[in-house]
Scaffold this active site. Structure first.
Site, PDB file in Angstrom:
ATOM      1  CB  ALA A 230      -0.900   0.020   1.230  1.00 30.29           C
TER       2      ALA A 230
ATOM      3  CB  ALA B 287      -1.735  -4.727  13.527  1.00 34.65           C
TER       4      ALA B 287
ATOM      5  CB  CYS C  60      -6.175  -1.220   5.543  1.00 36.07           C
ATOM      6  SG  CYS C  60      -4.886  -1.631   6.741  1.00 36.07           S
TER       7      CYS C  60
ATOM      8  CE  LYS D  32      -6.606  -6.851  -0.477  1.00 32.49           C
ATOM      9  NZ  LYS D  32      -5.145  -6.997  -0.394  1.00 32.49           N
TER      10      LYS D  32
ATOM     11  CB  ILE E  70     -11.591 -11.295   1.178  1.00 38.80           C
ATOM     12  CG1 ILE E  70     -10.861 -12.508   1.720  1.00 38.80           C
ATOM     13  CG2 ILE E  70     -12.908 -11.674   0.552  1.00 38.80           C
ATOM     14  CD1 ILE E  70     -11.590 -13.249   2.830  1.00 38.80           C
ATOM     15  CG  ASN E  71      -7.590  -6.206   3.136  1.00 46.31           C
ATOM     16  OD1 ASN E  71      -6.780  -6.752   3.884  1.00 46.31           O
ATOM     17  ND2 ASN E  71      -7.383  -5.029   2.594  1.00 46.31           N
TER      18      ASN E  71
ATOM     19  N   GLY F 240      -0.725 -14.239  -0.590  1.00 38.94           N
ATOM     20  CA  GLY F 240      -0.182 -13.369   0.449  1.00 38.94           C
ATOM     21  C   GLY F 240       0.705 -14.108   1.434  1.00 38.94           C
TER      22      GLY F 240
HETATM   23  C1  LIG Z   1       1.671  -8.759   6.600  1.00 47.37           C
HETATM   24  C2  LIG Z   1       0.538  -8.389   5.710  1.00 47.37           C
HETATM   25  C3  LIG Z   1       0.464  -7.097   5.181  1.00 47.37           C
HETATM   26  C4  LIG Z   1      -0.568  -6.719   4.340  1.00 47.37           C
HETATM   27  N1  LIG Z   1      -0.610  -5.462   3.819  1.00 47.37           N
HETATM   28  C5  LIG Z   1      -1.589  -5.118   2.950  1.00 47.37           C
HETATM   29  C6  LIG Z   1      -1.592  -3.857   2.309  1.00 47.37           C
HETATM   30  O1  LIG Z   1      -0.693  -3.029   2.505  1.00 47.37           O
HETATM   31  N2  LIG Z   1      -2.609  -3.545   1.459  1.00 47.37           N
HETATM   32  C7  LIG Z   1      -3.618  -4.450   1.215  1.00 47.37           C
HETATM   33  O2  LIG Z   1      -4.521  -4.139   0.447  1.00 47.37           O
HETATM   34  N3  LIG Z   1      -3.619  -5.663   1.774  1.00 47.37           N
HETATM   35  C8  LIG Z   1      -2.635  -6.022   2.639  1.00 47.37           C
HETATM   36  N4  LIG Z   1      -2.645  -7.277   3.185  1.00 47.37           N
HETATM   37  C9  LIG Z   1      -3.718  -8.224   2.833  1.00 47.37           C
HETATM   38  C10 LIG Z   1      -3.261  -9.165   1.717  1.00 47.37           C
HETATM   39  O3  LIG Z   1      -2.982  -8.458   0.540  1.00 47.37           O
HETATM   40  C11 LIG Z   1      -4.347 -10.217   1.425  1.00 47.37           C
HETATM   41  O4  LIG Z   1      -5.530  -9.573   1.022  1.00 47.37           O
HETATM   42  C12 LIG Z   1      -4.672 -11.072   2.640  1.00 47.37           C
HETATM   43  O5  LIG Z   1      -3.515 -11.317   3.403  1.00 47.37           O
HETATM   44  C13 LIG Z   1      -5.313 -12.402   2.269  1.00 47.37           C
HETATM   45  O6  LIG Z   1      -4.461 -13.206   1.509  1.00 47.37           O
HETATM   46  P1  LIG Z   1      -3.530 -14.382   2.154  1.00 47.37           P
HETATM   47  O7  LIG Z   1      -4.425 -15.201   3.027  1.00 47.37           O
HETATM   48  O8  LIG Z   1      -2.971 -15.108   0.996  1.00 47.37           O
HETATM   49  O9  LIG Z   1      -2.489 -13.684   2.968  1.00 47.37           O
HETATM   50  C14 LIG Z   1      -1.585  -7.655   4.036  1.00 47.37           C
HETATM   51  C15 LIG Z   1      -1.518  -8.945   4.564  1.00 47.37           C
HETATM   52  C16 LIG Z   1      -0.471  -9.329   5.376  1.00 47.37           C
HETATM   53  C17 LIG Z   1      -0.440 -10.728   5.923  1.00 47.37           C
END
Ligand SMILES: Cc1cc2nc3c(=O)[nH]c(=O)nc-3n(C[C@H](O)[C@H](O)[C@H](O)COP(=O)(O)O)c2cc1C
Ligand SMILES: Cc1cc2nc3c(=O)[nH]c(=O)nc-3n(C[C@H](O)[C@H](O)[C@H](O)COP(=O)(O)OP(=O)(O)OC[C@H]3O[C@@H](n4cnc5c(N)ncnc54)[C@H](O)[C@@H]3O)c2cc1C
Ligand SMILES: Cc1cc2nc3c(=O)[nH]c(=O)nc-3n(C[C@H](O)[C@H](O)[C@H](O)COP(=O)(O)OP(=O)(O)OC[C@H]3O[C@@H](n4cnc5c(N)ncnc54)[C@H](O)[C@@H]3O)c2cc1C
Ligand SMILES: Cc1cc2nc3c(=O)[nH]c(=O)nc-3n(C[C@H](O)[C@H](O)[C@H](O)COP(=O)(O)O)c2cc1C
Ligand code: FES
Ligand code: FES
Lengths: 313, 258, 313, 258
Positions: free
Chosen positions: A46, A70, A130, A165, A191-192, A265
């Site tokens: 981001a 977080a 977020c 998103k 999803i986020n 992610g």
């Molecule tokens: C450490 C971390 C940082 C993340 N930072 C962002 C971010 O900056 N912007 C965003 O849209 N999503 C962020 N996410 C969410 C991920 O892009 C993703 O939507 C979410 O983790 C689900 O996918 P996953 O289960 O494969 O991790 C973050 C997730 C994690 C674990």
């Protein structure tokens, strides 16, 4: 080897697998492991108008089948990303999806306007979901009218297609999707993270300094699949799906649900090669399933077969 | 270069209460550059536990392609790790981070201060320092005698003081109490342990130059996720920062805001 | 051994551990494993006015760290429960919490009125959150005004205190909790399952015949803890917490978050002795934590220490 | 009585492609009442996989307190199970459900029809039937030769026909094709296999009495969660039902709506 190709607004993907925003930084670290040009795209961390340090540590905590984070949108700010990160990334033959965040509408508009002019940024991902920033953030993602308005304003200034998103922390995900569609979004990413929390047995206090955090990883996959299944049938926008993807099979499940591409992610932290591995495993899996083009699988769970030819190459 | 290696278990022993010494064999060892680097350990094959565990390289032997990890079996992941048998493999990502800088040390004395599971990397460091001509002194702090380890090994390398919280071994109290009491002379200090210990040490030894190795909860372990970020001491509320995993875990004393 | 006792509206619990509704039937099967009188209480399977067969099979699917179910409220109906199940359960010295479900407000009112007259039913649990029934169900649990009205009408007719079971599938859990508090609820139980889905790689179809189902088990615990943490600070009602509990440590985490008792669901399927085991392990854990009464731990994460003496014995 | 036993692995062998034979030792065996009962297996110690796996008891030996499970390593749980070594323990809940009723069978012939991983419980059943005086005939269906097993063992007990989908062993086709072709005479039939096979069999043998063993996705395995409920044939849309785990898995033919 064109069977993995996917054509989406703004994005000609050589394969539908990309790292998810925030889980891959700006690519530098993972470029030690493989050539980033192998990726379908990269969703970068981001970006906000000003640099952000983010939340105090601890910023992550493990949970059963998942993790909480977080981070608090730590990033070098719009200027840092434009001056250092995007130019560095331009050495790779890979489209960049810039994740745009802010605390006021104006912030989003400002960042979107500027960052969408970078030559390798082929699409924006509007982060209205977020859970880790106090102001704005979550509200933009849970109130349909607000999300629609924000989408509209960002769409007006963006030079590239706009993906929004979605947050899973809502009663009605279809309503949110329709709102941003009405606001002019070109696609959705979902999803986020789910808002969650973990307490320390010894201290009774939250493990995360920020108290609550976003739950990601394999634990949340069933929620993501359900939401994509619902949304893909209700709106006309292509969906980039994410949440707990670890394997090529998971990718197929997302396609069946209605996704046209996927993002990985948390799994990058467990296996830095995961995106590369999945991309390499997909063709054999398509053979097993007797499918030529991966695009044929989009929405197969609810019977959407050849209809969406506009997205297949 | 960071590699992902399925390393073979050469030996695996309990060396104190809940403390295990794990010796692994594999090509990853070729990549180790300095004492104080760490590895990221995937325990088990599935999602339970999900994340890797950061563990310091306690020592390594380039010729034999072996390295030693010493860890406390405490939570889910390390308890499971303790069940791994000789001959099995462990999924290791590493080496990670930057270790201690070991310069020529002819006629110089190093003070190595470790607390609990911060002690292990000091063993490899001590050997490296000696190889570069340093004289070494060690101060090792443990909760109590039952969880103490490697006393004799450190004694073989140099003068070694032990502190235990309950006095069951060595001086009763903390490593800082030993420094106060024994006032060992030294040129530079090198320390690893819990943050409160590092903080106390750093302020007590303010006039000395030294290196400290930090711990922080990690996601990726390679610098991508921003989980392990710390403010810098000269800009405690600003945007400049270090990442413990990739900029550290070892920093010159006084750089990081503890 | 009174250190595990908890006093809640209608419920004098010898310990705060009970099986969750739908995961223990009406107790008959688990009575083969241990004396049900050892339990703090029993939440029986949802009861509807008429018998229900429920959904077609498959009704369950495993997920990473959790499971999906779409049982569809199968139960022998009000008469069957009143005539056969509750009398059978009366041989045990254990309060029963009757889970009440329906598709129209009148159904709930009818069941509540009648079932609350059974001598061993000490409280009702209003199931406004079942994700697996087409009509009503989920709507009652996601619209605050509707939830409030239903609570009010059921409260009017119930002979025993009324706990309302909240759905986690909402944007704002605090708003829902406040609505049912305003409707006159005596307590809350939370959380019910998250709406999820799993698709079969071979067939592309949902694994569950009902397509979507409710996600339970360890995967959802962080979401439950977060919601209880938020709600317990915002309302004055005691909370019975649930979601992924497997161990005595999990129980402590729920207490810290703000729960005054807990229910164990999915874990019974993995270990039929789980409730008994947790109850037996709690005293030693309290010793380790240096705590005399478990009630002292309620809300400790946000600093609620001695304040809520009304719930401690 | 249902017990939860940590049973010791006595032997564990691959007997066909992806098919494993696991012999376990423990007191649980004392509780087994009839062939066709099953056990619920917890694979691993953590939450991955979370749920138990239902596996039929293929045979058991009360004196030696041992029982045999035969399973296909297919998904996450059974693949992990296949890695368990001799001397390790496996967490077993059982015996569960009601098996086949084996009555006196002097001068009666039983036809045992199994498909794929429905074959295993028929082995113990066949032995029990013989002990009660029955003559036994077997029809076993497999995908192909590579996944077939226990042919010789069944042949030792009685006449045995094999069907494979590709004809690589025995008759090409399904078990019903064998019945059509060979028209074996019998008094009662006993069957276990995939639901489509049971359905075809039941309608083909409508005039015969028999028993079938069903499969259904399970939660608890003991009758509490209503995951495995089936309609009854005489009330296909009503409220009466059976639970496969606790009322079955074996039912008289014609009782359950397939
Ligand atoms: C450490 C971390 C940082 C993340 N930072 C962002 C971010 O900056 N912007 C965003 O849209 N999503 C962020 N996410 C969410 C991920 O892009 C993703 O939507 C979410 O983790 C689900 O996918 P996953 O289960 O494969 O991790 C973050 C997730 C994690 C674990
Ligand atoms: C650079 C570095 C080097 C380390 N070297 C050693 C070593 O040589 N020997 C040793 O015994 N320990 C070492 N630690 C601490 C070790 O990482 C933790 O003890 C371990 O991760 C705990 O895992 P668990 O499965 O026991 O606990 P769990 O409670 O299951 O862990 C849950 C999560 O919290 C994380 N976590 C818990 N405690 C810590 C901690 N103190 N630091 C960082 N993350 C933590 C885990 O990695 C995991 O993600 C080091 C930590 C870091 C950051
Ligand atoms: C009463 C009964 C007896 C059985 N006996 C045998 C036997 O003797 N040998 C054998 O190989 N198999 C047997 N099965 C099938 C066996 O339970 C499944 O093959 C096994 O559960 C699959 O687990 P997995 O880890 O391989 O697959 P996964 O895909 O990881 O399983 C995911 C989930 O689905 C369930 N599941 C998947 N397939 C089935 C199935 N066919 N039936 C029921 N649940 C399923 C699993 O139990 C698990 O909960 C029996 C099933 C039942 C109901
Ligand atoms: C198989 C199954 C059936 C359930 N049936 C009901 C029900 O009838 N009524 C209800 O209120 N909740 C029902 N639930 C939800 C549980 O009571 C509980 O809220 C949820 O499963 C979370 O707890 P757990 O993670 O410990 O399972 C059911 C859950 C499962 C897994
Ligand atoms: S652990 Fe990810 S940046 Fe340090
Ligand atoms: S599996 Fe739970 S009732 Fe049969």
């Amino acid at each position: 080897m064109r069977r993995l190709e996917i054509e989406l607004p703004g994005l000609s993907l050589k394969n539908p697998v990309m790292p998810a925003s925030g889980c891959f930084g700006f690519g530098r670290e993972y470029s030690q492991f493989y050539d980033l040009s192998e990726l379908g795209a990269i969703m970068i961390k981001a970006t906000t108008e000003e640099p952000r340090f983010g939340n105090p540590t601890p910023r992550v905590a493990e949970t059963n089948g998942g993790m909480l984070n977080a981070i608090g949108l730590q990033n070098p700010g719009l200027k840092g990303v434009m001056d250092n990160e995007l130019p560095w990334l331009s050495q790779f033959d890979v489209p960049i999806i810039a994740n745009v965040a802010g605390s006021k509408m104006e912030d989003y508009v400002e960042v979107a306007k500027e960052i969408s002019t970078a030559s390798n940024v082929k699409a924006l991902e509007l982060n209205i979901s977020c859970p880790n920033v106090k102001t704005g953030g979550i509200a933009f993602g849970t109130i349909p009218e607000v999300a629609k308005e924000l989408t509209k304003r960002v769409k007006e200034v963006s030079e590239v297609p706009l993906y929004v998103k979605l947050s899973p922390n809502v009663s009605n995900i279809v309503e949110m999707a329709k709102a941003v569609e009405a606001g002019g979004a070109d696609g959705l990413t979902m999803i986020n993270t789910l808002l969650g929390m973990r307490l320390d047995i010894k201290t009774a206090k939250p493990v995360l300094a920020n108290k609550t955090g976003g739950l990601s990883g394999p634990a949340i996959k069933p929620v993501a699949i359900r939401m994509i299944y619902e949304v893909s049938q209700a709106v006309d926008l292509p969906i980039i799906g994410m949440g707990g993807i670890q394997t090529a099979e998971d990718v197929i499940e997302y396609f069946y649900a209605g996704a046209s591409a996927v993002a990985v992610g948390t799994a990058n932290f467990v296996d830095p090669f995961v995106c590369q591995r999945i991309i390499n495993e997909l063709p054999a899996l398509l053979d097993e399933l007797g499918v030529d083009q991966i695009s044929e699988l989009i929405g197969r769970s609810w019977g959407k077969h050849e209809s969406k030819t506009i997205y297949s190459s | 270069m960071i590699v992902n290696d399925q390393m073979k278990v050469v030996s695996h022993e309990k060396i104190a209460k809940n403390i295990f010494e794990l010796v692994l064999h594999g090509e990853l060892v070729n990549q180790i550059k300095a004492p104080g680097q760490f590895v990221h350990v995937k325990v088990g094959t599935g999602i339970d536990p999900l994340l890797r565990r950061p563990i310091s390289i306690a020592a390594h032997n380039q010729e034999e392609q072996s390295m030693t990890l010493i860890y406390r079996a405490e939570g889910k992941g390390t308890k499971l790790l303790s069940l791994v048998d000789i001959g099995e493999t462990v999924d290791i990502l590493g080496p990670l981070g930057n270790g201690f800088t070991v310069e020529e040390g002819e006629s110089k004395t190093a003070l190595l201060v470790g607390g609990g599971i911060g002690v292990p990397p000091l063993y490899g460091l001590s050997k490296s320092l000696i190889a570069k001509g340093w004289e070494v002194k060690h101060i090792l702090g443990f909760q109590d005698r039952s969880v103490s380890f490697y006393k004799e090994r450190f004694e073989e390398l140099g003068e070694t003081f032990i502190a235990t919280v309950d006095g069951s071994l060595g001086t009763k109290g903390f490593v800082t109490d030993v420094i106060q009491k024994e006032a060992p002379g030294f040129d530079e200090y090198f320390s690893c342990g819990p943050t409160p210990m590092l903080k106390a040490l750093q302020s007590r030894l303010e006039m000395k130059s030294g290196f400290i190795s930090l711990e922080e909860r990690m996601g990726c372990g390679i610098g991508a996720c921003f989980a392990c970020v710390c403010h810098k001491q000269d800009d405690p509320d600003g945007y400049s920062y270090v990442k413990v995993c990739s900029d550290g875990p070892v920093f010159p004393a006084g750089v990081v805001q503890l």
